[in-house]
Design a protein around this motif. Sequence first.
Motif, short mmCIF file in Angstrom:
data_model
loop_
_atom_site.label_atom_id
_atom_site.label_comp_id
_atom_site.label_asym_id
_atom_site.label_seq_id
_atom_site.Cartn_x
_atom_site.Cartn_y
_atom_site.Cartn_z
N ILE A 17 -35.69 28.04 -31.01
CA ILE A 17 -35.73 28.14 -32.47
C ILE A 17 -36.98 27.44 -33.00
CG2 ILE A 17 -34.55 27.49 -34.60
CD1 ILE A 17 -31.89 27.85 -32.96
N ARG A 18 -37.27 26.25 -32.48
CA ARG A 18 -38.47 25.54 -32.90
C ARG A 18 -39.73 26.34 -32.56
NH1 ARG A 18 -35.80 21.32 -30.22
NH2 ARG A 18 -34.59 20.07 -31.68
N TYR A 19 -39.74 26.97 -31.39
CA TYR A 19 -40.88 27.80 -30.98
C TYR A 19 -41.04 28.97 -31.95
CZ TYR A 19 -43.64 31.15 -28.33
OH TYR A 19 -44.58 32.08 -27.96
N TYR A 20 -39.95 29.65 -32.27
CA TYR A 20 -40.03 30.77 -33.22
C TYR A 20 -40.56 30.31 -34.57
CZ TYR A 20 -37.39 33.75 -29.97
OH TYR A 20 -36.97 34.50 -28.90
N GLU A 21 -40.22 29.09 -34.96
CA GLU A 21 -40.78 28.55 -36.20
C GLU A 21 -42.28 28.29 -36.04
OE1 GLU A 21 -40.27 24.89 -39.37
OE2 GLU A 21 -39.30 24.72 -37.41
N ASP A 22 -42.66 27.69 -34.93
CA ASP A 22 -44.08 27.37 -34.68
C ASP A 22 -44.97 28.61 -34.73
OD1 ASP A 22 -43.49 24.68 -34.36
OD2 ASP A 22 -43.57 24.73 -32.16
N ILE A 23 -44.45 29.73 -34.25
CA ILE A 23 -45.27 30.95 -34.22
C ILE A 23 -45.03 31.83 -35.45
CG2 ILE A 23 -45.52 30.90 -31.72
CD1 ILE A 23 -43.45 33.20 -31.59
N GLY A 24 -44.23 31.35 -36.39
CA GLY A 24 -44.06 32.04 -37.66
C GLY A 24 -43.05 33.17 -37.69
N LEU A 25 -42.19 33.27 -36.68
CA LEU A 25 -41.17 34.32 -36.72
C LEU A 25 -40.04 33.98 -37.67
CD1 LEU A 25 -40.89 35.47 -32.99
CD2 LEU A 25 -41.74 36.78 -34.93
N ILE A 26 -39.78 32.71 -37.85
CA ILE A 26 -38.81 32.27 -38.85
C ILE A 26 -39.44 31.12 -39.63
CG2 ILE A 26 -36.73 32.96 -37.57
CD1 ILE A 26 -36.40 29.90 -36.96
N LEU A 27 -39.03 30.95 -40.86
CA LEU A 27 -39.57 29.90 -41.71
C LEU A 27 -38.43 29.21 -42.45
CD1 LEU A 27 -42.57 31.96 -43.14
CD2 LEU A 27 -42.66 30.21 -41.36
N PRO A 28 -37.73 28.30 -41.76
CA PRO A 28 -36.62 27.63 -42.43
C PRO A 28 -37.13 26.69 -43.53
CG PRO A 28 -37.05 26.62 -40.31
CD PRO A 28 -37.93 27.83 -40.40
N GLU A 29 -36.28 26.46 -44.47
CA GLU A 29 -36.62 25.50 -45.52
C GLU A 29 -36.59 24.10 -44.91
OE1 GLU A 29 -34.10 25.90 -48.92
OE2 GLU A 29 -34.34 28.08 -48.97
N ARG A 30 -37.22 23.16 -45.61
CA ARG A 30 -37.21 21.77 -45.18
C ARG A 30 -36.58 20.93 -46.29
NH1 ARG A 30 -39.17 20.07 -39.99
NH2 ARG A 30 -40.29 21.85 -39.18
N SER A 31 -35.73 20.00 -45.91
CA SER A 31 -35.13 19.09 -46.89
C SER A 31 -36.16 18.01 -47.22
CB SER A 31 -33.85 18.48 -46.33
OG SER A 31 -34.15 17.71 -45.19
N ASP A 32 -35.86 17.19 -48.19
CA ASP A 32 -36.78 16.13 -48.61
C ASP A 32 -37.13 15.19 -47.46
OD1 ASP A 32 -36.81 17.16 -51.15
OD2 ASP A 32 -35.26 15.79 -51.90
N ASN A 33 -36.20 15.00 -46.54
CA ASN A 33 -36.47 14.11 -45.40
C ASN A 33 -37.14 14.83 -44.23
OD1 ASN A 33 -34.36 15.58 -44.42
ND2 ASN A 33 -32.94 13.85 -44.20
N GLY A 34 -37.48 16.12 -44.41
CA GLY A 34 -38.22 16.86 -43.39
C GLY A 34 -37.37 17.64 -42.41
N TYR A 35 -36.05 17.51 -42.50
CA TYR A 35 -35.18 18.25 -41.57
C TYR A 35 -35.15 19.72 -41.94
CZ TYR A 35 -33.36 13.82 -39.80
OH TYR A 35 -33.24 12.58 -39.23
N ARG A 36 -35.05 20.54 -40.92
CA ARG A 36 -34.93 21.99 -41.14
C ARG A 36 -33.57 22.30 -41.74
NH1 ARG A 36 -37.15 20.92 -36.30
NH2 ARG A 36 -39.14 21.87 -35.80
N ARG A 37 -33.56 23.24 -42.67
CA ARG A 37 -32.30 23.73 -43.24
C ARG A 37 -32.30 25.24 -43.08
NH1 ARG A 37 -32.61 21.08 -48.91
NH2 ARG A 37 -33.06 23.25 -49.28
N PHE A 38 -31.34 25.72 -42.34
CA PHE A 38 -31.23 27.15 -42.06
C PHE A 38 -30.14 27.76 -42.93
CE2 PHE A 38 -32.91 25.14 -38.27
CZ PHE A 38 -33.96 25.97 -37.92
N ASN A 39 -30.34 29.03 -43.29
CA ASN A 39 -29.33 29.74 -44.07
C ASN A 39 -28.86 30.96 -43.28
OD1 ASN A 39 -31.27 31.82 -44.50
ND2 ASN A 39 -32.08 30.73 -46.27
N GLU A 40 -28.00 31.75 -43.89
CA GLU A 40 -27.45 32.94 -43.21
C GLU A 40 -28.54 33.95 -42.86
OE1 GLU A 40 -24.31 33.52 -42.04
OE2 GLU A 40 -23.88 31.45 -42.63
N ASN A 41 -29.56 34.07 -43.69
CA ASN A 41 -30.67 34.99 -43.38
C ASN A 41 -31.40 34.53 -42.12
OD1 ASN A 41 -30.25 36.80 -45.47
ND2 ASN A 41 -31.58 35.67 -46.88
N ASP A 42 -31.60 33.22 -41.99
CA ASP A 42 -32.22 32.69 -40.78
C ASP A 42 -31.36 32.99 -39.55
OD1 ASP A 42 -34.44 31.49 -42.14
OD2 ASP A 42 -33.16 29.78 -42.66
#
Length: 134
Positions: A17-42
Amino acid sequence: MNIGEISTRSGLPAKTIRYYEDIGLILPERSDNGYRRFNENDLHRLSFLGRARALGFSIEDCRTLMALYKDEARASADVKQVATEHLTRIEEKIEQLQSMHETLSHLVSECAGDNRPDCPILNDLASPKACHKG
C-alpha cells in the motif's frame, strides 16, 4: 481507516500500500499528525489493484486500467486492448515454459543418474547450441 485496517480489508500488505502511494496509484489523505487516512474509495482502488496484479498486469497496465476505470467516457475497446496485449504476453510465457519443460524432461530422461560422470544435462548446458533462444 488507518493503514492496518485497510491492509486487512484489502488483503494487501501495508508495504504494498505504501509503495502504491509512493508511485501515485493511490493518494490517501493525511491527518494533521501525518498519518494516512483511507476511505472506501481507497479500499475500492486497492482491491482493484490487488485483483489486477493477481492477474499479472504490470504496474503501468494497472495505471492505465485505473485511468480507464475512472473515465466514464472510456471505450471498452481500450480496456480490451490492454487485456489482449497482456493475454498475448501470458501465452508467450506459456509457450516458453512448455519448451523449457520439454527440453528439461528429455534431458532428465536421458541422464542415467548413476555414479558415472557422464551427464547429458551438463553436456547440453555447456553446448554452444544451448544458448538462450529468447
